[in-house]
Enzyme design. Sequence first.
Site, PDB file in Angstrom:
ATOM      1  N   GLU A  75       0.853  -1.182   0.000  1.00 21.16           N
ATOM      2  CA  GLU A  75       0.000   0.000   0.000  1.00 21.16           C
ATOM      3  C   GLU A  75       0.892   1.236   0.000  1.00 21.16           C
ATOM      4  OE1 GLU A  75      -3.633   1.974  -0.087  1.00 21.16           O
ATOM      5  OE2 GLU A  75      -3.288  -0.195  -0.120  1.00 21.16           O
ATOM      6  N   ASP A  89       7.570   5.972   0.084  1.00 21.97           N
ATOM      7  CA  ASP A  89       8.713   5.081  -0.086  1.00 21.97           C
ATOM      8  C   ASP A  89       9.207   4.504   1.233  1.00 21.97           C
ATOM      9  OD1 ASP A  89       8.748   5.483  -2.863  1.00 21.97           O
ATOM     10  OD2 ASP A  89       9.948   7.310  -2.638  1.00 21.97           O
ATOM     11  N   ARG A  90       8.275   4.282   2.145  1.00 18.45           N
ATOM     12  CA  ARG A  90       8.569   3.690   3.451  1.00 18.45           C
ATOM     13  C   ARG A  90       9.476   4.567   4.319  1.00 18.45           C
ATOM     14  NH1 ARG A  90       4.450   1.349   1.982  1.00 18.45           N
ATOM     15  NH2 ARG A  90       4.190  -0.902   2.187  1.00 18.45           N
ATOM     16  N   MET A  91       9.546   5.843   3.999  1.00 19.02           N
ATOM     17  CA  MET A  91      10.289   6.799   4.833  1.00 19.02           C
ATOM     18  C   MET A  91       9.323   7.339   5.890  1.00 19.02           C
ATOM     19  SD  MET A  91      13.430   6.841   3.858  1.00 19.02           S
ATOM     20  CE  MET A  91      14.115   8.413   4.392  1.00 19.02           C
ATOM     21  N   HIS A  92       8.962   6.456   6.809  1.00 15.84           N
ATOM     22  CA  HIS A  92       7.962   6.799   7.809  1.00 15.84           C
ATOM     23  C   HIS A  92       8.529   7.753   8.859  1.00 15.84           C
ATOM     24  CE1 HIS A  92       6.047   3.474   5.881  1.00 15.84           C
ATOM     25  NE2 HIS A  92       6.803   2.551   6.450  1.00 15.84           N
TER      26      HIS A  92
END
Length: 220
Positions: free
Chosen positions: A11, A194-197
């Site tokens: 997602e 881009d999963r840079m949470h």
Amino acid sequence: MNHCDPAELREPYSGEPLGRSGLPGRPMDLFDLWFSQAAEAGLAEPNAMVLSTIDPGGAPRSRTVLLKGFDASGLRFFTNRRSRKARALEREPRAALLFPWHAIRRQVSFMGRVEPLGDAENDVYFRSRPRGSQIGAWASAHQSSPVSDRSLLEERYAHWAAVWEDEEEVPRPDYWGGYRLVPEEAEFWQGGTDRMHDRFRYLRTGQGQDGRWSIDRLSP
């Protein structure tokens, strides 16, 4: 066997990054804001939280319970004090709470000590429950214990419904009450592109409701 491969489920996240400068100094203030936003977003039961405890044998165990109140002192929930989670908390009064607000790409977790609520606070909340739920508390006196089939539970419910049928109020069972988790650590997670949470951790560095907290950004 045809099945959905969880490794193929992805997602993409989007939205404005979460910055340190806008964070309040205390975690419950930020939780108050995020909880309101989760409710306003139309999430189903935003007060549903995963409670994790340590069993007497040392094994972790998790289940979903409902948050029923919070303030600067901590987060409150109620249960049968004969239940497995209550027995675990009696032996090891520390726990973790997790709010998995997937629909808005947020997650909040708390860790800390757990203390039982007093009779006055328990009575106030019990009286606010629907009558059916009050009777259900009597019917499930031995929560978490094995039961032969559902019909036995329904018989118990019918019995207690008849017992209290002519009473204006259903009394609170002495084995039913609440707990408060007093946070010592909290983490706020927000999904990023881009999963840079964005992850921020609060650690308590002082005592009392007005104690100081350190705030650190964590790597995603």
